[in-house]
Design a protein around this motif. Structure first.
Motif, PDB file in Angstrom:
ATOM      1  N   ILE A 309       0.865  -1.186   0.000  1.00 40.63           N
ATOM      2  CA  ILE A 309       0.000   0.000   0.000  1.00 40.63           C
ATOM      3  C   ILE A 309       0.898   1.232   0.000  1.00 40.63           C
ATOM      4  CG2 ILE A 309      -1.826   1.242   1.207  1.00 40.63           C
ATOM      5  CD1 ILE A 309      -2.535  -1.399   2.615  1.00 40.63           C
ATOM      6  N   THR A 310       0.849   2.014  -1.057  1.00 44.47           N
ATOM      7  CA  THR A 310       1.743   3.167  -1.174  1.00 44.47           C
ATOM      8  C   THR A 310       0.996   4.499  -1.263  1.00 44.47           C
ATOM      9  OG1 THR A 310       1.826   2.870  -3.581  1.00 44.47           O
ATOM     10  CG2 THR A 310       3.562   1.814  -2.273  1.00 44.47           C
ATOM     11  N   ASP A 311      -0.350   4.462  -1.187  1.00 46.07           N
ATOM     12  CA  ASP A 311      -1.115   5.700  -1.307  1.00 46.07           C
ATOM     13  C   ASP A 311      -1.642   6.190   0.038  1.00 46.07           C
ATOM     14  OD1 ASP A 311      -2.908   3.676  -0.902  1.00 46.07           O
ATOM     15  OD2 ASP A 311      -4.305   4.274  -2.495  1.00 46.07           O
ATOM     16  N   ARG A 312      -1.105   5.675   1.140  1.00 42.65           N
ATOM     17  CA  ARG A 312      -1.471   6.150   2.463  1.00 42.65           C
ATOM     18  C   ARG A 312      -0.224   6.645   3.187  1.00 42.65           C
ATOM     19  NH1 ARG A 312      -5.725   1.993   5.370  1.00 42.65           N
ATOM     20  NH2 ARG A 312      -6.874   1.294   3.509  1.00 42.65           N
ATOM     21  N   HIS A 313      -0.416   7.575   4.107  1.00 40.42           N
ATOM     22  CA  HIS A 313       0.708   8.090   4.877  1.00 40.42           C
ATOM     23  C   HIS A 313       1.279   6.966   5.739  1.00 40.42           C
ATOM     24  CE1 HIS A 313       2.968  10.442   7.868  1.00 40.42           C
ATOM     25  NE2 HIS A 313       2.978  11.412   6.964  1.00 40.42           N
ATOM     26  N   PRO A 314       2.612   6.914   5.880  1.00 37.52           N
ATOM     27  CA  PRO A 314       3.217   5.854   6.693  1.00 37.52           C
ATOM     28  C   PRO A 314       2.651   5.778   8.109  1.00 37.52           C
ATOM     29  CG  PRO A 314       4.907   6.941   5.413  1.00 37.52           C
ATOM     30  CD  PRO A 314       3.640   7.724   5.187  1.00 37.52           C
ATOM     31  N   ALA A 315       2.280   6.920   8.692  1.00 41.65           N
ATOM     32  CA  ALA A 315       1.720   6.904  10.046  1.00 41.65           C
ATOM     33  C   ALA A 315       0.383   6.153  10.070  1.00 41.65           C
ATOM     34  CB  ALA A 315       1.533   8.326  10.557  1.00 41.65           C
ATOM     35  N   GLU A 316      -0.415   6.304   9.014  1.00 40.55           N
ATOM     36  CA  GLU A 316      -1.683   5.600   8.926  1.00 40.55           C
ATOM     37  C   GLU A 316      -1.455   4.095   8.785  1.00 40.55           C
ATOM     38  OE1 GLU A 316      -5.734   5.513   6.144  1.00 40.55           O
ATOM     39  OE2 GLU A 316      -4.124   6.950   5.731  1.00 40.55           O
ATOM     40  N   LEU A 317      -0.447   3.727   8.019  1.00 38.93           N
ATOM     41  CA  LEU A 317      -0.130   2.308   7.853  1.00 38.93           C
ATOM     42  C   LEU A 317       0.387   1.712   9.156  1.00 38.93           C
ATOM     43  CD1 LEU A 317       1.589   2.442   4.352  1.00 38.93           C
ATOM     44  CD2 LEU A 317      -0.681   1.560   4.887  1.00 38.93           C
ATOM     45  N   LEU A 318       1.186   2.483   9.889  1.00 43.24           N
ATOM     46  CA  LEU A 318       1.701   1.975  11.151  1.00 43.24           C
ATOM     47  C   LEU A 318       0.577   1.802  12.171  1.00 43.24           C
ATOM     48  CD1 LEU A 318       4.480   1.138  12.167  1.00 43.24           C
ATOM     49  CD2 LEU A 318       4.652   3.362  13.292  1.00 43.24           C
ATOM     50  N   ASP A 319      -0.414   2.660  12.114  1.00 42.83           N
ATOM     51  CA  ASP A 319      -1.578   2.490  12.979  1.00 42.83           C
ATOM     52  C   ASP A 319      -2.307   1.195  12.628  1.00 42.83           C
ATOM     53  OD1 ASP A 319      -3.556   3.547  14.978  1.00 42.83           O
ATOM     54  OD2 ASP A 319      -4.858   3.511  13.226  1.00 42.83           O
ATOM     55  N   LEU A 320      -2.408   0.912  11.333  1.00 47.98           N
ATOM     56  CA  LEU A 320      -3.030  -0.340  10.891  1.00 47.98           C
ATOM     57  C   LEU A 320      -2.211  -1.542  11.374  1.00 47.98           C
ATOM     58  CD1 LEU A 320      -5.561  -0.946   9.157  1.00 47.98           C
ATOM     59  CD2 LEU A 320      -4.040  -1.175   7.192  1.00 47.98           C
ATOM     60  N   ALA A 321      -0.889  -1.369  11.429  1.00 49.52           N
ATOM     61  CA  ALA A 321      -0.014  -2.462  11.842  1.00 49.52           C
ATOM     62  C   ALA A 321      -0.189  -2.835  13.316  1.00 49.52           C
ATOM     63  CB  ALA A 321       1.446  -2.088  11.580  1.00 49.52           C
ATOM     64  N   ARG A 322      -0.870  -2.019  14.076  1.00 40.97           N
ATOM     65  CA  ARG A 322      -1.134  -2.362  15.482  1.00 40.97           C
ATOM     66  C   ARG A 322      -2.293  -3.340  15.621  1.00 40.97           C
ATOM     67  NH1 ARG A 322      -0.176   3.375  15.870  1.00 40.97           N
ATOM     68  NH2 ARG A 322       1.879   3.745  16.807  1.00 40.97           N
ATOM     69  N   SER A 323      -2.939  -3.667  14.519  1.00 34.39           N
ATOM     70  CA  SER A 323      -4.107  -4.537  14.563  1.00 34.39           C
ATOM     71  C   SER A 323      -3.836  -5.910  15.189  1.00 34.39           C
ATOM     72  CB  SER A 323      -4.676  -4.713  13.149  1.00 34.39           C
ATOM     73  OG  SER A 323      -5.814  -5.525  13.156  1.00 34.39           O
ATOM     74  N   PRO A 324      -2.694  -6.560  14.929  1.00 33.92           N
ATOM     75  CA  PRO A 324      -2.471  -7.875  15.550  1.00 33.92           C
ATOM     76  C   PRO A 324      -2.514  -7.844  17.075  1.00 33.92           C
ATOM     77  CG  PRO A 324      -1.001  -7.605  13.702  1.00 33.92           C
ATOM     78  CD  PRO A 324      -1.665  -6.271  13.909  1.00 33.92           C
TER      79      PRO A 324
END
Length: 372
Positions: A309-324
């Motif tokens: 996923i390259t169309d989202r800000h890295p901070a948003e992706l890192l927030d998603l990465a907290r899902s586990p």
């Protein structure tokens, strides 16, 4: 004296009744539908260990009904896949799903006859346990993580020995596969149930398996993902001399871009190619991204994630990465309050039916709580 905790709207009212009808509506026998509903009520209403005897006493007032509950889970010939499909659709209709999260459940067991039981070293605790290993798919809605499907990891001894396979009632379709293949199966099954609506796949399985085969097949299958990768994982990169590879930690350290995200925190990212493998065997390439939260204390990146996923800000992706972490919290609560660890049986079908019912009970409780 048996004590119970009841929430009428959830336990005897519309939410549980609606879910029970959806889960068991495909069953032709009315007694199967009834015992499915009783089992769900037992998981929701019984305090402490969820034995079939205790659940039967709480819901029906008679411990003798435990025989019927035990048979419903272990011997009654009903398929769990249709029930899980209904659970997934019911939860997706009720939740603002932002990700499909994969998370493992380690279920300690005694003896060596339960389906899939094996010795496994757990890095987080530093010890070896006798256990079953389940892998669940959770619908992540931010404030809630709802389990809707499971795979059971089977060591080779359970599929290579016919006597062992027969004793655990393992069907011929179930084979010993690496954990990443079980993860891929969960995603593919969820995609087939969702009517074309998908969500990013998020997982941290680095302590259990090599995740690179999963990234390639998810990308090749058209799925977006955010997957944790070990820091020592090496990748080819067009910015490196031909044939050279560098670890993902090295790429972030020496080439990563830092992004302030407030409160003194930074995210570091680096764009890198990702490889995909289509189902028909064709290899594809695209731009992906490495990212991690920057640890100012050590001057190094923290947990590293690879995404396409390259169309989202890295901070948003890192927030998603907290899902586990949210899914792991859900698994812990399922073990404490919903009978995840209390299956009374050894068979492969029984395990899957119990996990289906536990997931449904947890989903019902979670969604009812969010509604309130």
């Amino acid at each position: 004296m048996t004590t119970t905790q009841e929430t009428p709207d959830m336990l005897t009212g519309r939410p549980l009744g609606d879910l029970s009808r959806r889960l068991f509506g495909h069953l032709h026998r009315s007694d199967q539908q009834r015992w499915g509903h009783v089992y769900l009520q037992g998981l929701l209403r019984t305090h402490g260990k969820k034995t079939v005897r205790r659940m039967a006493a709480v819901v029906t007032g008679s411990e003798a009904a435990s025989v019927s509950l035990h048979q419903f889970v272990n011997a009654s010939p009903w398929e769990w896949a249709p029930a899980r499909g209904e659970l997934a659709r019911w939860a997706a209709q009720s939740l603002p799903v932002r990700a499909w999260t994969l998370a493992p459940a380690v279920l300690p067991k005694r003896g060596n006859h339960s389906a899939g039981v094996h010795q496994r070293f757990l890095p987080e605790s530093g010890r070896t346990v006798n256990c079953q290993l389940g892998l669940g798919l959770f619908l992540d809605a931010g404030q809630a993580h709802v389990p809707v499907d499971w795979q059971l990891f089977l060591p080779p001894r359970f599929t290579g020995d016919e006597a062992v396979r027969d004793r655990a009632k393992i069907p011929a379709s179930a084979q010993a596969r690496p954990l990443w293949a079980h993860a891929l199966r969960l995603v593919q099954d969820m995609a087939s149930r969702s009517g074309g609506r998908t969500a990013p796949v998020v997982a941290d399985l680095t302590a259990l398996c090599d995740t690179m085969p999963l990234t390639r097949r998810l990308h090749g299958g058209g799925h977006t993902f955010v997957l944790a990768v070990p820091g020592q994982t090496t990748l080819a990169d067009p910015n490196l001399p031909p044939g050279e590879r560098e670890s993902v930690r090295g790429l972030l350290l020496r080439r990563g871009l830092r992004h302030p995200v407030g409160a003194g925190r930074q995210v570091v990212s680096y764009d890198t190619p990702v490889r995909g493998l289509r189902p028909e065997g064709q290899h594809i390439h695209a731009t992906g991204r490495l990212l991690a939260e920057w640890d100012a204390g050590t001057g190094r990146p923290g947990r590293i994630w690879l995404t396409n996923i390259t169309d989202r800000h890295p901070a948003e992706l890192l927030d998603l990465a907290r899902s586990p972490q949210g899914a792991r919290t859900a698994i812990a609560r399922m073990g404490e309050d919903f009978g995840l660890l209390d299956f009374e049986g050894r068979s492969f079908p029984g395990w899957h039916r119990h996990m289906t019912l536990v997931s449904a009970a947890y989903a019902c409780s979670t969604l009812e709580g969010m509604g309130r």
